[in-house]
Design a protein around this motif. Sequence first.
Motif, short mmCIF file in Angstrom:
data_model
loop_
_atom_site.label_atom_id
_atom_site.label_comp_id
_atom_site.label_asym_id
_atom_site.label_seq_id
_atom_site.Cartn_x
_atom_site.Cartn_y
_atom_site.Cartn_z
N HIS A 1 -16.36 -6.44 7.72
CA HIS A 1 -16.63 -4.80 7.59
C HIS A 1 -17.69 -4.62 6.65
CE1 HIS A 1 -14.36 -3.80 4.02
NE2 HIS A 1 -13.42 -4.65 4.57
N LYS B 1 -12.57 -14.22 3.17
CA LYS B 1 -11.62 -13.60 4.23
C LYS B 1 -11.81 -14.03 5.54
CE LYS B 1 -9.78 -10.06 0.97
NZ LYS B 1 -9.38 -9.11 0.89
N CYS C 1 -0.95 2.18 12.02
CA CYS C 1 0.24 1.52 11.10
C CYS C 1 -0.10 2.00 9.77
CB CYS C 1 -0.06 0.08 11.12
SG CYS C 1 0.98 -0.83 9.94
N GLY C 2 -1.56 2.22 9.23
CA GLY C 2 -1.77 2.76 8.26
C GLY C 2 -3.11 2.91 7.97
N MET C 3 -3.70 3.61 6.67
CA MET C 3 -5.11 3.74 6.68
C MET C 3 -5.36 3.58 5.09
SD MET C 3 -5.84 6.82 9.05
CE MET C 3 -4.87 6.91 10.55
N VAL C 4 -5.37 2.52 4.72
CA VAL C 4 -5.28 1.97 3.12
C VAL C 4 -6.69 2.48 2.60
CG1 VAL C 4 -6.21 -0.34 3.71
CG2 VAL C 4 -4.77 0.30 1.52
N ALA C 5 -7.83 2.62 3.58
CA ALA C 5 -9.09 2.99 2.83
C ALA C 5 -9.02 4.17 2.27
CB ALA C 5 -10.02 2.65 3.74
N PRO D 1 0.71 -1.26 -0.08
CA PRO D 1 0.03 -0.01 -0.07
C PRO D 1 0.87 1.21 0.07
CG PRO D 1 -0.88 -1.58 1.63
CD PRO D 1 0.36 -2.20 0.90
N ALA E 1 -12.15 -8.05 8.25
CA ALA E 1 -11.86 -8.35 7.17
C ALA E 1 -13.16 -8.39 6.16
CB ALA E 1 -11.20 -9.68 6.98
N GLY E 2 -12.76 -8.02 4.72
CA GLY E 2 -13.93 -7.86 4.06
C GLY E 2 -14.30 -9.18 3.37
N GLY F 1 -4.66 -9.54 5.51
CA GLY F 1 -3.53 -9.08 4.73
C GLY F 1 -2.19 -9.41 5.28
N ALA F 2 -1.32 -8.93 4.57
CA ALA F 2 0.29 -9.11 5.12
C ALA F 2 0.38 -8.75 6.37
CB ALA F 2 0.92 -8.25 3.98
N VAL F 3 0.03 -7.50 6.79
CA VAL F 3 0.45 -6.97 8.25
C VAL F 3 -0.43 -7.89 9.21
CG1 VAL F 3 0.50 -4.92 9.62
CG2 VAL F 3 1.58 -4.88 7.24
N TYR G 1 -6.17 6.04 0.83
CA TYR G 1 -5.06 6.46 0.28
C TYR G 1 -5.50 6.88 -1.30
CZ TYR G 1 -2.29 4.01 3.50
OH TYR G 1 -1.67 3.48 4.65
N THR H 1 6.82 -5.15 10.44
CA THR H 1 5.81 -4.05 10.70
C THR H 1 4.65 -4.79 11.92
OG1 THR H 1 5.98 -3.21 8.70
CG2 THR H 1 4.00 -2.40 10.11
N ASN I 1 -5.02 -0.62 10.50
CA ASN I 1 -4.42 -0.87 9.00
C ASN I 1 -5.38 0.09 7.98
OD1 ASN I 1 -2.26 -2.35 9.61
ND2 ASN I 1 -3.31 -4.03 9.71
N1 LIG Z 1 3.53 1.95 9.13
C1 LIG Z 1 4.37 1.32 8.49
O1 LIG Z 1 5.53 1.31 8.55
C2 LIG Z 1 3.56 0.13 7.70
C3 LIG Z 1 4.37 -0.84 7.02
C4 LIG Z 1 3.59 -1.68 6.14
C5 LIG Z 1 2.22 -1.59 5.94
N2 LIG Z 1 1.56 -0.53 6.35
C6 LIG Z 1 0.02 -0.05 6.27
O2 LIG Z 1 -0.38 -1.33 7.08
C7 LIG Z 1 -1.70 -1.40 6.35
C8 LIG Z 1 -1.95 -2.86 5.62
O3 LIG Z 1 -0.90 -3.16 4.77
P1 LIG Z 1 -0.64 -4.63 3.91
O4 LIG Z 1 0.58 -4.36 3.39
O5 LIG Z 1 -0.95 -5.63 5.17
O6 LIG Z 1 -1.99 -4.67 3.04
P2 LIG Z 1 -2.97 -5.77 2.75
O7 LIG Z 1 -3.89 -6.03 3.97
O8 LIG Z 1 -2.17 -6.86 2.41
O9 LIG Z 1 -3.82 -5.39 1.90
C9 LIG Z 1 -4.84 -4.16 1.81
C10 LIG Z 1 -6.12 -4.71 2.59
O10 LIG Z 1 -6.61 -3.59 3.13
C11 LIG Z 1 -8.31 -3.83 3.11
N3 LIG Z 1 -8.95 -2.61 2.38
C12 LIG Z 1 -8.61 -2.05 1.27
N4 LIG Z 1 -9.33 -1.11 0.96
C13 LIG Z 1 -10.16 -1.03 2.14
C14 LIG Z 1 -11.37 -0.14 2.62
N5 LIG Z 1 -11.80 0.64 1.55
N6 LIG Z 1 -12.06 -0.50 3.64
C15 LIG Z 1 -11.71 -1.43 4.44
N7 LIG Z 1 -10.55 -2.31 4.01
C16 LIG Z 1 -9.84 -2.07 3.04
C17 LIG Z 1 -8.48 -5.05 2.15
O11 LIG Z 1 -8.65 -6.01 3.01
P3 LIG Z 1 -10.31 -6.45 3.29
O12 LIG Z 1 -10.82 -7.07 2.13
O13 LIG Z 1 -10.17 -7.51 4.44
O14 LIG Z 1 -10.89 -5.17 3.87
C18 LIG Z 1 -7.22 -5.17 1.47
O15 LIG Z 1 -6.98 -6.44 1.04
C19 LIG Z 1 -1.61 -0.43 4.97
O16 LIG Z 1 -2.69 0.51 5.71
C20 LIG Z 1 -0.44 0.05 4.84
O17 LIG Z 1 -0.16 1.11 4.47
C21 LIG Z 1 2.16 0.58 7.37
#
Ligand SMILES: NC(=O)c1ccc[n+]([C@@H]2O[C@H](COP(=O)([O-])OP(=O)(O)OC[C@H]3O[C@@H](n4cnc5c(N)ncnc54)[C@H](OP(=O)(O)O)[C@@H]3O)[C@@H](O)[C@H]2O)c1
Length: 332
Positions: free
Chosen positions: A200, A184, A244-248, A49, A179-180, A158-160, A250, A134, A222
């Motif tokens: 969710h 999942k 950690c993050g707010m992927v929704a 992300p 999770a969605g 997801g990965a984290v 970005y 992470t 996340n």
């Molecule tokens: N702070 C740091 O150092 C650091 C390092 C790595 C990653 N991160 C952050 O950690 C978070 C997770 O990263 P990841 O690599 O593990 O990604 P990931 O979970 O493998 O992939 C993203 C997941 O987020 C969910 N998502 C996406 N859009 C969404 C929405 N609109 N509403 C709800 N859920 C949504 C989806 O899962 P569902 O279908 O289950 O909703 C999607 O599969 C991200 O925010 C990333 O930026 C931060």
Amino acid sequence: MTETNLRILLKSRPQGRPGPQHFERSEEPRPTPRPGEVLVRHRFLSLDPYMRGRMSDAPSYAAPVALGAVMEGECVGEVVESHHPGFSTGDRVRGARGWQQWSVAHGSTLIKLPDQDGVPDSAYLGVLGMPGTTAWVGVTEILQVKPGDCFVVSAASGAVGSVAGQIARRMGARVVGIAGGAEKTRFVTEELGFDACVDHRGDLASALDAACPNGIDCYFENVGGPVQAAVFPRMRDFGRIAFCGMVAEYNQDPPPPGPNLMALVRKRLRLQGFLVSDHPRAWKQWSEVGGAWLREGGLRFREDVAQGLENAPEAFAGLLEGRNFGKLVVAI
Ligand SMILES: NC(=O)c1ccc[n+]([C@@H]2O[C@H](COP(=O)([O-])OP(=O)(O)OC[C@H]3O[C@@H](n4cnc5c(N)ncnc54)[C@H](OP(=O)(O)O)[C@@H]3O)[C@@H](O)[C@H]2O)c1
């Protein structure tokens, strides 16, 4: 052996959802290593992300990828030619080598993967790579999970999130994923072993109430957006949240209104509420320290004195409108 190097370049900066139109393919001759350098054939590229942020030139903790440059990303691959004493042909390595098939890297920028450890190479981009690390930092250092905590993690499959929940469970927490979708959520409980997982896409508020009847002690954030809004009111007193993050969020341009909490991640801010009543020893400490400063003239104060108890209601109303100037007291 492929002699050309296919590279994916960033062509333009996406507004909203990124798509193929924002990238460009380019083929170049395979690069040649110089002294100290290693030629790596990339086997796997990690997609994460954070890359959405690198496509934007908005201020952030890292510089954006320049237009026309190879997109950034971590790869694992195999050393094909080495001019660095630390690497031999055939070594498996990891490094930030970008969206391309080959690269030359100075040996100091590559990490050698363990030999024959039975772990697939790609796992060094995920569970044993940046996302897994992470999760480890968030659970052990930021949240400091304790046995019996109710621990909730979003993007749980997801990965984290998948790793974070498993670490928290090993530390004795009751772990609930978000999770969605049914596939999942089933994976999170049946394969990852979380105690529960809520969807969710359904009625998240009611599902969280059922899964966390006494509230949430630790939240590993996340996702942001509506998931965050559902979790916040369910936090318990003295709960902890790791941002950690707010992927929704970005792809949202402009970002959602209000205090956008993604700043906590970018600037590594610490946010903590407190009540003075939880700190009884501070009263004595401060009266000693502050009293000394006051007596020696190093601590200034101003009072706003309302005259007569009968004027207390009006003076109090004024306090909430900014009419007082200094500490408001009533001279009875
Ligand atoms: N702070 C740091 O150092 C650091 C390092 C790595 C990653 N991160 C952050 O950690 C978070 C997770 O990263 P990841 O690599 O593990 O990604 P990931 O979970 O493998 O992939 C993203 C997941 O987020 C969910 N998502 C996406 N859009 C969404 C929405 N609109 N509403 C709800 N859920 C949504 C989806 O899962 P569902 O279908 O289950 O909703 C999607 O599969 C991200 O925010 C990333 O930026 C931060």
